[in-house]
Design a protein around this motif. Structure first.
Motif, PDB file in Angstrom:
ATOM      1  N   THR A  97       0.815  -1.218   0.000  1.00  0.00           N
ATOM      2  CA  THR A  97       0.000   0.000   0.000  1.00  0.00           C
ATOM      3  C   THR A  97       0.850   1.271   0.000  1.00  0.00           C
ATOM      4  O   THR A  97       0.531   2.233  -0.697  1.00  0.00           O
ATOM      5  CB  THR A  97      -0.942   0.009   1.215  1.00  0.00           C
ATOM      6  OG1 THR A  97      -0.177  -0.211   2.422  1.00  0.00           O
ATOM      7  CG2 THR A  97      -1.995  -1.078   1.088  1.00  0.00           C
ATOM      8  N   ARG A 113      -7.588   2.377   0.978  1.00  0.00           N
ATOM      9  CA  ARG A 113      -7.717   1.517  -0.189  1.00  0.00           C
ATOM     10  C   ARG A 113      -8.787   2.057  -1.151  1.00  0.00           C
ATOM     11  O   ARG A 113      -8.640   1.978  -2.363  1.00  0.00           O
ATOM     12  CB  ARG A 113      -8.051   0.091   0.235  1.00  0.00           C
ATOM     13  CG  ARG A 113      -7.779  -0.874  -0.912  1.00  0.00           C
ATOM     14  CD  ARG A 113      -7.928  -2.331  -0.616  1.00  0.00           C
ATOM     15  NE  ARG A 113      -8.348  -2.736   0.681  1.00  0.00           N
ATOM     16  CZ  ARG A 113      -9.213  -3.741   0.879  1.00  0.00           C
ATOM     17  NH1 ARG A 113      -9.748  -4.365  -0.157  1.00  0.00           N
ATOM     18  NH2 ARG A 113      -9.538  -4.126   2.092  1.00  0.00           N
ATOM     19  N   GLU A 114      -9.865   2.630  -0.604  1.00  0.00           N
ATOM     20  CA  GLU A 114     -10.917   3.195  -1.449  1.00  0.00           C
ATOM     21  C   GLU A 114     -10.386   4.377  -2.252  1.00  0.00           C
ATOM     22  O   GLU A 114     -10.701   4.527  -3.444  1.00  0.00           O
ATOM     23  CB  GLU A 114     -12.099   3.649  -0.579  1.00  0.00           C
ATOM     24  CG  GLU A 114     -12.904   2.509   0.037  1.00  0.00           C
ATOM     25  CD  GLU A 114     -12.153   1.806   1.176  1.00  0.00           C
ATOM     26  OE1 GLU A 114     -11.215   2.416   1.749  1.00  0.00           O
ATOM     27  OE2 GLU A 114     -12.508   0.652   1.485  1.00  0.00           O
ATOM     28  N   ASN A 117      -8.165   3.032  -5.027  1.00  0.00           N
ATOM     29  CA  ASN A 117      -8.957   2.447  -6.105  1.00  0.00           C
ATOM     30  C   ASN A 117      -9.589   3.530  -6.976  1.00  0.00           C
ATOM     31  O   ASN A 117      -9.679   3.372  -8.196  1.00  0.00           O
ATOM     32  CB  ASN A 117     -10.039   1.534  -5.532  1.00  0.00           C
ATOM     33  CG  ASN A 117      -9.529   0.121  -5.293  1.00  0.00           C
ATOM     34  OD1 ASN A 117      -8.732  -0.397  -6.064  1.00  0.00           O
ATOM     35  ND2 ASN A 117      -9.981  -0.501  -4.209  1.00  0.00           N
ATOM     36  N   LEU A 120      -6.847   4.685  -9.230  1.00  0.00           N
ATOM     37  CA  LEU A 120      -6.373   3.660 -10.167  1.00  0.00           C
ATOM     38  C   LEU A 120      -7.413   3.293 -11.218  1.00  0.00           C
ATOM     39  O   LEU A 120      -7.064   2.824 -12.312  1.00  0.00           O
ATOM     40  CB  LEU A 120      -5.969   2.400  -9.401  1.00  0.00           C
ATOM     41  CG  LEU A 120      -4.698   2.479  -8.559  1.00  0.00           C
ATOM     42  CD1 LEU A 120      -4.596   1.276  -7.636  1.00  0.00           C
ATOM     43  CD2 LEU A 120      -3.470   2.564  -9.459  1.00  0.00           C
ATOM     44  N   ALA A 121      -8.708   3.503 -10.923  1.00  0.00           N
ATOM     45  CA  ALA A 121      -9.775   3.078 -11.829  1.00  0.00           C
ATOM     46  C   ALA A 121      -9.634   3.653 -13.239  1.00  0.00           C
ATOM     47  O   ALA A 121      -9.819   2.920 -14.228  1.00  0.00           O
ATOM     48  CB  ALA A 121     -11.135   3.431 -11.230  1.00  0.00           C
ATOM     49  N   GLY A 126      -6.887  -1.874 -10.146  1.00  0.00           N
ATOM     50  CA  GLY A 126      -7.510  -1.852  -8.839  1.00  0.00           C
ATOM     51  C   GLY A 126      -6.657  -2.520  -7.785  1.00  0.00           C
ATOM     52  O   GLY A 126      -5.716  -3.258  -8.104  1.00  0.00           O
ATOM     53  N   VAL A 127      -6.978  -2.253  -6.513  1.00  0.00           N
ATOM     54  CA  VAL A 127      -6.296  -2.850  -5.362  1.00  0.00           C
ATOM     55  C   VAL A 127      -7.305  -3.701  -4.612  1.00  0.00           C
ATOM     56  O   VAL A 127      -8.428  -3.267  -4.363  1.00  0.00           O
ATOM     57  CB  VAL A 127      -5.732  -1.762  -4.420  1.00  0.00           C
ATOM     58  CG1 VAL A 127      -5.120  -2.402  -3.177  1.00  0.00           C
ATOM     59  CG2 VAL A 127      -4.693  -0.926  -5.135  1.00  0.00           C
ATOM     60  N   ALA A 128      -6.908  -4.917  -4.247  1.00  0.00           N
ATOM     61  CA  ALA A 128      -7.816  -5.805  -3.512  1.00  0.00           C
ATOM     62  C   ALA A 128      -6.995  -6.826  -2.732  1.00  0.00           C
ATOM     63  O   ALA A 128      -5.769  -6.880  -2.824  1.00  0.00           O
ATOM     64  CB  ALA A 128      -8.772  -6.512  -4.471  1.00  0.00           C
ATOM     65  N   LEU A 243      -2.431  -5.951  -6.707  1.00  0.00           N
ATOM     66  CA  LEU A 243      -2.695  -4.917  -7.702  1.00  0.00           C
ATOM     67  C   LEU A 243      -3.049  -5.639  -9.003  1.00  0.00           C
ATOM     68  O   LEU A 243      -2.269  -6.477  -9.470  1.00  0.00           O
ATOM     69  CB  LEU A 243      -1.460  -4.024  -7.876  1.00  0.00           C
ATOM     70  CG  LEU A 243      -1.615  -2.761  -8.728  1.00  0.00           C
ATOM     71  CD1 LEU A 243      -2.674  -1.833  -8.155  1.00  0.00           C
ATOM     72  CD2 LEU A 243      -0.271  -2.024  -8.822  1.00  0.00           C
ATOM     73  N   LEU A 246      -8.594  -4.408 -13.902  1.00  0.00           N
ATOM     74  CA  LEU A 246      -9.993  -4.400 -13.492  1.00  0.00           C
ATOM     75  C   LEU A 246     -10.851  -5.405 -14.254  1.00  0.00           C
ATOM     76  O   LEU A 246     -11.907  -5.818 -13.767  1.00  0.00           O
ATOM     77  CB  LEU A 246     -10.581  -2.994 -13.679  1.00  0.00           C
ATOM     78  CG  LEU A 246     -10.187  -1.946 -12.633  1.00  0.00           C
ATOM     79  CD1 LEU A 246     -10.819  -0.606 -12.955  1.00  0.00           C
ATOM     80  CD2 LEU A 246     -10.572  -2.400 -11.225  1.00  0.00           C
TER      81      LEU A 246
END
Length: 523
Positions: A97, A113-114, A117, A120-121, A126-128, A243, A246
């Motif tokens: 992160t 994280r939100e 994201n 990055l969108a 995206g990050v998950a 990472l 999408l």
């Protein structure tokens, strides 16, 4: 004179090279076929933990895929692996992160994280899947030095400018690395750049006094190092996450669902233990990941001891795949260099100034460091892997081929040139039937030199994911595993010796053909 015979003498070496290139392409077809839409491509950076996490992601997804996942290990630093993700060369990789917030997004270390994201969108990323551990940066010193000098924190370290720092090159250049750290604490030292895997050797041998470490590194306790407290809270958290592209959850929904089950399953203790098995016991990355997944499903069953000796590393199951990749890089680059370099050398040969200019540019290209050239090509092409590696190797192969072609043409006796003219040959006929056959031995020597250069330089291509024997060398550097380094260097050396033997046979054949009397012809 006998035109068909002369033409064969000139063309045969070129045909041999092209046939080798075609054969290598055919052998590499399965690797190319693996890049279809049903294949998961996992990347990694060039350090132990990233290698292990890549295998962990791939093996978790594998039972839910129609095709075997492709693991592209050791692609390089953050910039290279991130570019691979953006370009679609890989679908996902394990990232942190703090690195995403500061190095990739150039934002705030406190970004959620939100927020990441949302940024990055627009890039299609995206990050998950937070894996469950924090692997932060820190500085470490030898415990004896810490006790002697009273070093407990980075603030204490700033009071001792005489200590020598050996820091990883990536850390020195990162937005969240040395420059900001030095400004926060007032460090005045100029650090020496080191590969992360070699830094532990350097501090153990007292060549440096301070190194940067990842907090889950296995060698911290093994070498008796003291991690200094970040008393001014410079470093953010580096929680391990995935990472990804999408479109991945929609493209491979079952595999994505399986990957999500990894959330929170890898704690710091487990990660340190896995790093230790790789770095201290030389256990293969895929075995470490397999054992972790098996133990997680069997209430912590103890992993088997699967450490490898030198022979197992040298003749491992990846030997022929790496050999095929290395041959592909060498054969294609030298073959293309022949097709480009020989015609250019022939065209510029009659023009002294133009010849000097072209050969000068080719000579200048040889002075560019290979890693710098690869970095420029990656930036220009927006891609990593085989393509930039082939272009770089081709550029390095041009000089010996062009120079020897020009030299061979210049060595043809003037009397033979005049004899061709007296026989009524055109300039093209003289080139094809007189000049090139006589220049062929010198030209072939240039191809021989170019091949030797390409075999050696191709090992660098592994730093950008192009494969070959350099993969073992890169991994050996990351693990500081001398046996694995040698297991990569020896096959490359053997390939160089084999190529020398092939060229000796070709030159022997040419000498015999020159001594053989010409075949009689029927008028």
């Amino acid at each position: 004179m006998h035109p068909p015979h002369s033409l064969r003498r000139v063309a045969l070496p070129l045909v041999l090279v092209l046939l080798a290139a075609i054969a290598c392409l055919w052998l590499a077809a399965p690797a190319r076929a693996a890049t279809d839409d049903g294949t998961l491509r996992v990347g990694s950076k060039r350090f132990t933990e990233s290698y292990i996490l890549a295998e962990l992601l791939a093996q978790t997804a594998a039972p839910h895929l129609a095709n075997k996942p492709v693991v592209r290990q050791g692609l390089g630093n953050t910039a290279i692996v991130y570019e691979a993700l953006r370009s679609g060369a890989i679908d996902l990789y394990a990232e942190y992160t703090g690195t995403i917030a500061l190095e990739i997004l150039k934002g705030s270390p406190a970004a959620t994280r939100e927020q990441m994201n949302a940024s990055l969108a627009p890039l299609g990323l995206g990050v998950a899947i937070p894996l469950g551990f924090n692997d932060g940066y820190a500085l470490a010193v030898r415990a004896a030095d810490a006790d002697r000098l009273g070093l407990r924190s980075l603030g204490d370290l700033a009071k001792h400018p005489e200590l020598k720092l050996g820091l990883s090159n990536e850390f020195i250049g990162r937005a969240d690395g040395w420059k900001g750290l030095a400004a926060r604490y007032g460090f005045t030292q100029t650090p020496t750049g080191l590969d992360h895997g070699l830094a532990y050797d350097a501090i153990g041998a007292k060549q440096v006094d301070v190194i940067d470490i990842y907090t889950t590194d296995a060698k911290i306790d093994h070498l008796g190092l003291r991690v200094l407290e970040d008393d001014r809270q410079y470093f953010p958290r580096y929680d391990a996450v995935v990472l990804y592209k999408l479109d991945l959850p929609q493209r491979l929904p079952k595999a994505w669902a399986a990957l999500q089950k990894l959330e929170g399953r890898v704690d710091e203790h487990a990660m340190i233990a896995m790093n230790a098995r790789a770095e201290l016991q030389s256990v293969p990355f895929d075995t470490i990941a397999r054992d972790f997944l098996a133990s997680a499903g069997k209430d912590g069953a103890a992993p088997q001891d699967t450490r490898r000796g030198f022979t197992a590393k040298l003749f491992g199951p990846d030997l022929w795949q790496l050999a095929r990749q290395h041959l592909l890089l060498v054969a294609l680059s030298v073959g293309v260099a022949i097709l480009i370099g020989v015609p250019i050398a022939i065209l510029v040969f009659p023009h002294l100034r133009l010849r000097a200019l072209v050969l000068g540019v080719a000579s200048l290209m040889q002075t560019v460091p290979s890693l710098a050239l690869l970095a420029v090509l990656i930036s220009m092409l927006g891609a990593i892997g085989t393509l930039p590696a082939l272009i770089a190797l081709t550029l390095y192969s041009l000089l010996p081929i062009m120079r020897n072609t020009v030299t061979g043409l210049a060595e043809v006796p003037n009397g033979l040139r005049l004899a061709g003219t007296a026989l009524g040959m055109t300039s093209k006929q003289s080139l094809r039937l007189v000049l090139l056959p006589l220049a062929l031995p010198t030209l072939l020597a240039g191809v021989r030199t170019a091949t030797a250069i390409a075999i050696g330089t191709a090992t660098i291509a592994a730093f950008i994911g192009a494969g070959g024997f350099g993969e073992r060398i890169v991994t050996g550097l990351a693990l500081n595993d001398r046996e694995l380094l040698v297991a990569g260097a020896l096959p490359a050396a053997a390939l160089a010796l084999l190529s020398e033997g092939v060229f000796e046979l070709v030159e022997f054949w040419l000498r015999r053909r020159r001594r053989a009397p010409p075949a009689s012809t029927v008028p």
